[in-house]
Design a protein around this motif. Structure first.
Motif, PDB file in Angstrom:
ATOM      1  N   VAL A  58      38.596  46.916  32.300  1.00  0.00           N
ATOM      2  CA  VAL A  58      39.347  46.656  31.073  1.00  0.00           C
ATOM      3  C   VAL A  58      38.536  45.694  30.217  1.00  0.00           C
ATOM      4  CG1 VAL A  58      41.524  45.860  30.075  1.00  0.00           C
ATOM      5  CG2 VAL A  58      41.508  46.930  32.340  1.00  0.00           C
ATOM      6  N   VAL A  59      38.347  46.032  28.950  1.00  0.00           N
ATOM      7  CA  VAL A  59      37.606  45.178  28.016  1.00  0.00           C
ATOM      8  C   VAL A  59      38.553  44.770  26.894  1.00  0.00           C
ATOM      9  CG1 VAL A  59      35.624  44.978  26.479  1.00  0.00           C
ATOM     10  CG2 VAL A  59      35.472  46.427  28.522  1.00  0.00           C
ATOM     11  N   LEU A  60      38.703  43.465  26.684  1.00  0.00           N
ATOM     12  CA  LEU A  60      39.530  42.987  25.579  1.00  0.00           C
ATOM     13  C   LEU A  60      38.760  43.110  24.278  1.00  0.00           C
ATOM     14  CD1 LEU A  60      41.257  39.746  26.942  1.00  0.00           C
ATOM     15  CD2 LEU A  60      42.163  42.068  26.827  1.00  0.00           C
ATOM     16  N   LEU A  61      39.402  43.690  23.261  1.00  0.00           N
ATOM     17  CA  LEU A  61      38.777  43.828  21.949  1.00  0.00           C
ATOM     18  C   LEU A  61      39.170  42.708  21.002  1.00  0.00           C
ATOM     19  CD1 LEU A  61      39.141  47.681  21.465  1.00  0.00           C
ATOM     20  CD2 LEU A  61      37.230  46.396  22.443  1.00  0.00           C
ATOM     21  N   ALA A  62      40.139  41.897  21.400  1.00  0.00           N
ATOM     22  CA  ALA A  62      40.590  40.752  20.609  1.00  0.00           C
ATOM     23  C   ALA A  62      41.071  39.671  21.582  1.00  0.00           C
ATOM     24  CB  ALA A  62      41.710  41.154  19.659  1.00  0.00           C
ATOM     25  N   PRO A  63      41.079  38.407  21.166  1.00  0.00           N
ATOM     26  CA  PRO A  63      41.530  37.334  22.068  1.00  0.00           C
ATOM     27  C   PRO A  63      42.996  37.529  22.469  1.00  0.00           C
ATOM     28  CG  PRO A  63      40.394  36.442  20.141  1.00  0.00           C
ATOM     29  CD  PRO A  63      40.629  37.895  19.863  1.00  0.00           C
ATOM     30  N   VAL A  64      43.338  37.065  23.656  1.00  0.00           N
ATOM     31  CA  VAL A  64      44.705  37.136  24.176  1.00  0.00           C
ATOM     32  C   VAL A  64      45.062  35.780  24.772  1.00  0.00           C
ATOM     33  CG1 VAL A  64      46.250  38.190  25.858  1.00  0.00           C
ATOM     34  CG2 VAL A  64      44.585  39.599  24.657  1.00  0.00           C
ATOM     35  N   GLN A  65      46.213  35.275  24.408  1.00  0.00           N
ATOM     36  CA  GLN A  65      46.671  34.001  24.941  1.00  0.00           C
ATOM     37  C   GLN A  65      47.578  34.218  26.153  1.00  0.00           C
ATOM     38  OE1 GLN A  65      48.591  31.985  21.694  1.00  0.00           O
ATOM     39  NE2 GLN A  65      46.665  31.425  20.714  1.00  0.00           N
ATOM     40  N   GLY A  66      47.423  33.343  27.112  1.00  0.00           N
ATOM     41  CA  GLY A  66      48.310  33.337  28.267  1.00  0.00           C
ATOM     42  C   GLY A  66      48.276  34.610  29.081  1.00  0.00           C
ATOM     43  N   PHE A  67      47.072  35.137  29.361  1.00  0.00           N
ATOM     44  CA  PHE A  67      46.979  36.325  30.206  1.00  0.00           C
ATOM     45  C   PHE A  67      47.071  35.899  31.664  1.00  0.00           C
ATOM     46  CE2 PHE A  67      45.391  39.811  32.597  1.00  0.00           C
ATOM     47  CZ  PHE A  67      45.682  40.932  31.851  1.00  0.00           C
ATOM     48  N   GLU A  68      48.066  36.441  32.365  1.00  0.00           N
ATOM     49  CA  GLU A  68      48.299  36.094  33.771  1.00  0.00           C
ATOM     50  C   GLU A  68      48.073  37.308  34.650  1.00  0.00           C
ATOM     51  OE1 GLU A  68      51.894  34.722  36.822  1.00  0.00           O
ATOM     52  OE2 GLU A  68      52.210  34.723  34.654  1.00  0.00           O
ATOM     53  N   SER A  69      47.362  37.114  35.747  1.00  0.00           N
ATOM     54  CA  SER A  69      47.191  38.177  36.739  1.00  0.00           C
ATOM     55  C   SER A  69      47.484  37.610  38.120  1.00  0.00           C
ATOM     56  CB  SER A  69      45.769  38.740  36.694  1.00  0.00           C
ATOM     57  OG  SER A  69      44.823  37.740  37.031  1.00  0.00           O
ATOM     58  N   ARG A  70      48.060  38.468  38.980  1.00  0.00           N
ATOM     59  CA  ARG A  70      48.390  38.069  40.348  1.00  0.00           C
ATOM     60  C   ARG A  70      47.999  39.181  41.306  1.00  0.00           C
ATOM     61  NH1 ARG A  70      53.303  38.389  41.355  1.00  0.00           N
ATOM     62  NH2 ARG A  70      54.096  39.245  39.388  1.00  0.00           N
ATOM     63  N   SER A  71      47.525  38.792  42.472  1.00  0.00           N
ATOM     64  CA  SER A  71      47.233  39.749  43.528  1.00  0.00           C
ATOM     65  C   SER A  71      48.481  39.948  44.372  1.00  0.00           C
ATOM     66  CB  SER A  71      46.084  39.239  44.404  1.00  0.00           C
ATOM     67  OG  SER A  71      46.473  38.053  45.062  1.00  0.00           O
ATOM     68  N   THR A  72      48.384  40.806  45.382  1.00  0.00           N
ATOM     69  CA  THR A  72      49.527  41.050  46.256  1.00  0.00           C
ATOM     70  C   THR A  72      49.914  39.804  47.044  1.00  0.00           C
ATOM     71  OG1 THR A  72      47.965  41.902  47.901  1.00  0.00           O
ATOM     72  CG2 THR A  72      49.079  43.513  46.508  1.00  0.00           C
ATOM     73  N   SER A  73      48.979  38.871  47.185  1.00  0.00           N
ATOM     74  CA  SER A  73      49.286  37.630  47.906  1.00  0.00           C
ATOM     75  C   SER A  73      50.127  36.673  47.070  1.00  0.00           C
ATOM     76  CB  SER A  73      47.982  36.926  48.313  1.00  0.00           C
ATOM     77  OG  SER A  73      47.263  36.500  47.164  1.00  0.00           O
ATOM     78  N   GLY A  74      50.242  36.948  45.767  1.00  0.00           N
ATOM     79  CA  GLY A  74      51.062  36.125  44.890  1.00  0.00           C
ATOM     80  C   GLY A  74      50.321  35.033  44.173  1.00  0.00           C
ATOM     81  N   ARG A  75      49.039  34.872  44.428  1.00  0.00           N
ATOM     82  CA  ARG A  75      48.262  33.834  43.757  1.00  0.00           C
ATOM     83  C   ARG A  75      48.052  34.208  42.289  1.00  0.00           C
ATOM     84  NH1 ARG A  75      42.301  31.537  45.603  1.00  0.00           N
ATOM     85  NH2 ARG A  75      42.120  29.939  43.967  1.00  0.00           N
ATOM     86  N   ALA A  76      48.424  33.323  41.380  1.00  0.00           N
ATOM     87  CA  ALA A  76      48.363  33.616  39.949  1.00  0.00           C
ATOM     88  C   ALA A  76      47.110  33.009  39.320  1.00  0.00           C
ATOM     89  CB  ALA A  76      49.604  33.079  39.248  1.00  0.00           C
ATOM     90  N   HIS A  77      46.639  33.683  38.274  1.00  0.00           N
ATOM     91  CA  HIS A  77      45.477  33.221  37.516  1.00  0.00           C
ATOM     92  C   HIS A  77      45.823  33.396  36.043  1.00  0.00           C
ATOM     93  CE1 HIS A  77      41.300  32.400  36.581  1.00  0.00           C
ATOM     94  NE2 HIS A  77      41.204  33.535  35.914  1.00  0.00           N
ATOM     95  N   VAL A  78      45.849  32.297  35.270  1.00  0.00           N
ATOM     96  CA  VAL A  78      46.250  32.345  33.865  1.00  0.00           C
ATOM     97  C   VAL A  78      45.103  31.827  32.997  1.00  0.00           C
ATOM     98  CG1 VAL A  78      47.938  31.609  32.138  1.00  0.00           C
ATOM     99  CG2 VAL A  78      48.652  31.961  34.518  1.00  0.00           C
ATOM    100  N   VAL A  79      44.745  32.592  31.961  1.00  0.00           N
ATOM    101  CA  VAL A  79      43.666  32.193  31.054  1.00  0.00           C
ATOM    102  C   VAL A  79      44.025  32.571  29.625  1.00  0.00           C
ATOM    103  CG1 VAL A  79      41.846  32.453  32.790  1.00  0.00           C
ATOM    104  CG2 VAL A  79      42.438  34.388  31.316  1.00  0.00           C
ATOM    105  N   ASP A  80      43.417  31.856  28.663  1.00  0.00           N
ATOM    106  CA  ASP A  80      43.379  32.304  27.276  1.00  0.00           C
ATOM    107  C   ASP A  80      42.069  33.059  27.134  1.00  0.00           C
ATOM    108  OD1 ASP A  80      45.796  31.160  26.622  1.00  0.00           O
ATOM    109  OD2 ASP A  80      44.900  29.285  25.938  1.00  0.00           O
TER     110      ASP A  80
END
Length: 301
Positions: A58-80
């Motif tokens: 996936v390639v972002l074509l514009a900035p995104v605020q507060g993008f959160e991703s989590r794996s099946t283990s539940g660990r979250a990763h949040v970035v602008d």
């Protein structure tokens, strides 16, 4: 390839059970090829679940605020995330997440094993190992390819062959930068020219865009080479630098239109990629030792 996506805005489900390369669950502009599929998305803030039997980029074509991703283990990763940020989801991995501001992206799903075949052919890599990568830093080369794909998908009549070449170019870039591939591997012949595959890809791009604006950045994005290395390799392969090669294509098209149509010379100049009739005339006089009027006259005789 089975790629299941669920995206929700509130409680509204969207696009469950999508397929790549068919991408049947999407309504946005999309193209399927033998190598995989690509879709251009513009989405409001929502959540998603991504599962795929093949590798996804996936390639972002514009900035995104507060993008959160989590794996099946539940660990979250949040970035602008900045424009050009890349997310890689290796085959078989499941990710959950969402975003807090509108998102515009290109998602490419590869057929199972396709990137492994590409890694073996281009880099001699016996076993490809991709790792999960979330949106963090900008990747200018991926962004260039993303914009080329976006432009083609939104053209109204996307060319599947061209899209496939861009999907392949993105795959090569991902393998080179985000896998266990040897970073010293080259996509050029030992003598310094472009490989046959890359040369064909560049030729197809130039033929499709002969009358449009073409930059060196557009061309280097197709083959994952630096600007200087690309110009040197291109010149060794085709005998002339990129700008002269494109000029020759444009002059050839202009000669064909002058000889076979009754279109005004000013319009032919535009259709052939020249800024004006005088620009076409000066180029034709310099490189073909003739003028548009003379070509048209000879074509009628």
């Amino acid at each position: 390839m089975q790629m299941s996506i669920e995206e929700t805005a509130g409680s509204r489900p969207r696009a469950a059970g999508s397929d790549f390369p068919a991408i049947s669950g999407y309504t946005e502009p999309r193209v399927s090829t033998s190598k995989g599929g690509v879709v251009h998305c513009v989405r409001a803030p929502q959540t998603f679940t991504l599962r795929s039997s093949g590798d996804c980029v996936v390639v972002l074509l514009a900035p995104v605020q507060g993008f959160e991703s989590r794996s099946t283990s539940g660990r979250a990763h949040v970035v602008d995330a900045p424009a050009g940020a890349v997310a890689i989801v290796p085959a078989g991995m499941e990710r959950y997440g969402g975003w807090a501001s509108p998102l515009e992206s290109l998602t490419v799903g590869y057929e199972p094993g396709q990137l492994g075949v590409l890694a073996a052919q281009a880099f001699g890599l016996p076993a490809l190992k991709l790792s999960w990568r979330g949106f963090a830093t900008a990747d200018d080369q991926a962004l260039q390819i993303g914009h080329l794909l976006r432009r083609e998908l939104l053209s109204g009549a996307p060319n599947a062959l061209y899209v496939e070449s861009l999907i392949t170019a993105l795959g090569l870039h991902v393998i080179r930068r985000y896998s266990n591939a040897d970073s010293s591997a080259k996509l050029v012949k030992p003598v310094g020219g472009l490989s046959p595959t890359v040369a064909q890809r560049v030729q197809e791009f130039l033929n499709l865009n002969v009358a449009g604006k073409v930059t060196i950045g557009d061309l280097t994005a197709l083959c994952d080479l630096s600007r200087g290395h690309f110009i040197e390799a291109f010149t060794k392969t085709f005998g002339v630098p990129p700008h002269r090669y494109l000029l020759n294509l444009r002059l050839g098209l202009a000669v064909q239109l002058l000889s076979q149509t009754a279109l005004p010379i000013a319009e032919i100049a535009y259709l052939s990629g020249f800024s004006s009739q005088s620009h076409l005339t000066s180029a034709m006089r310099k490189y073909r030792q003739t003028t548009p009027a003379q070509v048209r006259s000879n074509g009628r005789s």
